[in-house]
Design an enzyme around this catalytic site. Structure first.
Site, mmCIF file in Angstrom:
data_model
loop_
_atom_site.group_PDB
_atom_site.id
_atom_site.type_symbol
_atom_site.label_atom_id
_atom_site.label_comp_id
_atom_site.label_asym_id
_atom_site.label_seq_id
_atom_site.Cartn_x
_atom_site.Cartn_y
_atom_site.Cartn_z
ATOM 1 N N GLN A 96 1.053 -1.438 0.147
ATOM 2 C CA GLN A 96 0.046 -0.209 -0.044
ATOM 3 C C GLN A 96 0.581 1.380 0.046
ATOM 4 O O GLN A 96 0.434 2.223 0.818
ATOM 5 C CB GLN A 96 -1.159 -0.218 1.138
ATOM 6 C CG GLN A 96 -1.726 -0.765 0.998
ATOM 7 C CD GLN A 96 -3.108 -0.094 0.123
ATOM 8 O OE1 GLN A 96 -3.113 1.012 -0.300
ATOM 9 N NE2 GLN A 96 -4.099 -1.414 -0.541
ATOM 10 N N SER A 97 1.889 0.963 -0.702
ATOM 11 C CA SER A 97 3.211 2.468 -1.008
ATOM 12 C C SER A 97 2.564 3.858 -1.050
ATOM 13 O O SER A 97 1.968 3.656 -2.474
ATOM 14 C CB SER A 97 4.374 1.758 -1.230
ATOM 15 O OG SER A 97 4.908 3.083 -1.663
#
Ligand SMILES: *Cc1c(COP(=O)(O)O)cnc(C)c1O
Length: 359
Positions: A96-97
């Protein structure tokens, strides 16, 4: 502190950032605003019913889709990539960068392509159909994405991607995790200068700045900017993945690297690096109850959305320090909102209290 006293003509020239190539992704300073309703809600749970006056710097409103602290770093990193003739940005991050998503957004805007190496830091957490940032990776058109297990040498994995590109006659530009090298840290030197100017114009001074501390470009870059511009306000970094014994050396090294790149003649004092731990557990990116409380409290008092992985835990740290009397009534505290909003959509049930989280 000796570093704050010594002022040479050379050091003044060192703080002129105009000699570094920079792309601009945000046309205006981000808002600097008081949080009166949040401060009142916080005070009600502090010793004696009194607490600090909390302000916010809305770096979640920086440019790109949507922006966050990585936007500031990328202004310098992408300018360097373009100067080197790169056609593809290569970077890395968690599933989920925010950093990957904002880097991709910058690449699209510049007509570059973009590839990621995704580190599955929490085993089995990667899903091809995930929402939040992962959805935006696909919507914004990431060219390729490689998933590797936790503990992989990310620099080597990104270099392999760059090597593949070179074999095809293309040119990759590798951006380290979080954009946190000396060049990326310049983004928060610029951020420090923006804040100084804005505080002056709005007639407001801060006793403490609270910011998230992860790959450390934000905390370290801001510290370098404060030292270089002789801003004496202490910066407290709330760890999002490490406790102080592991985090402080990273932040110190980043701040020193940024000072060296600027050509400042100073050694960053170790006691200028203030790190707070205990709020990120049980693990990087896994929710806890104090994070959920912080996200709900700011959302429901001020209409501002934090994120579950970074800013929610950082605000939980600010709340915890205020309740412990370490941030007190009479103090004006600045919280830097570093962005991350899209990942709320990957943690909806936890944030609404419909799914149990760690204490
Ligand atoms: C990356 C990130 C941070 C941490 O910043 P670093 O420069 O990596 O220390 C904080 N908040 C958000 C929303 C982020 O995406």
């Amino acid at each position: 502190m000796a570093v704050l006293a010594a002022s040479t003509r050379d050091d003044n020239a060192a703080m002129d950032l105009s000699r570094f190539p920079r792309r601009r992704y945000t046309p205006t300073p981000t808002p600097l605003e008081p949080l009166p309703r949040f401060s009142a809600a916080l005070a009600a749970s502090c010793p004696g019913g009194r607490g600090p006056e909390v302000w916010i710097k809305r770096d979640d409103l920086l440019g790109l889709a949507p922006g966050g602290n990585k936007t500031r770093k990328l202004e310098f990193l992408v300018a360097d990539a373009l100067a080197q003739g790169a056609d593809t940005l290569v970077t890395c991050g968690a599933p989920q960068s925010n950093h990957c998503r904002i880097t991709l957004s910058a690449a699209v805007k510049e007509g570059l392509r973009c590839r990621f190496v995704i580190e599955e830091r929490v085993p089995d957490s990667y899903r091809d159909d995930a929402s939040g940032n992962h959805f935006l990776f696909r919507l914004l058109g990431v060219e390729a994405l490689t998933v590797v297990p936790a503990g992989t040498d990310m620099a080597a994995a990104m270099q392999r991607v760059a090597d593949e590109l070179r074999a095809q006659g293309r040119k990759g530009y590798v951006i380290p995790g979080g954009g946190s090298n000396a060049l990326g840290g310049l983004g928060y030197v610029a951020g420090a200068q923006e804040l100084q100017q804005q505080g002056f114009e709005q007639g407001v001074r801060f006793d403490v700045v609270v910011v998230g501390s992860g790959s450390s470009g934000t905390h370290g870059g801001l510290l370098a900017g404060f030292l270089g511009n002789r801003i004496a306000t202490p910066i407290v970094g709330i760890g999002v993945s490490r406790d102080p014994p592991d985090q402080a050396p990273l932040v110190h090294a980043e701040a020193q690297a940024v000072c060296d790149l600027l050509g400042l003649d100073l050694r960053v004092p170790h006691d200028a690096v203030r790190c707070v731990g205990g709020y990120w557990q049980p693990k990087y990116s896994l929710p806890n109850a104090r994070m959920v409380e912080a996200v709900q409290m700011l959302a429901r008092s001020e209409g501002i959305v934090l994120d579950p992985v970074y800013t929610g835990k950082v605000m939980a740290g600010l709340i915890g320090l205020a309740r412990a009397g370490e941030l007190r009534a009479g103090q004006r505290v600045l919280f830097i909102h570093t962005g991350g909003m899209p990942s709320v959509f990957a943690y909806e049930r936890e944030l609404l209290g419909l799914q149990a989280v760690a204490p």
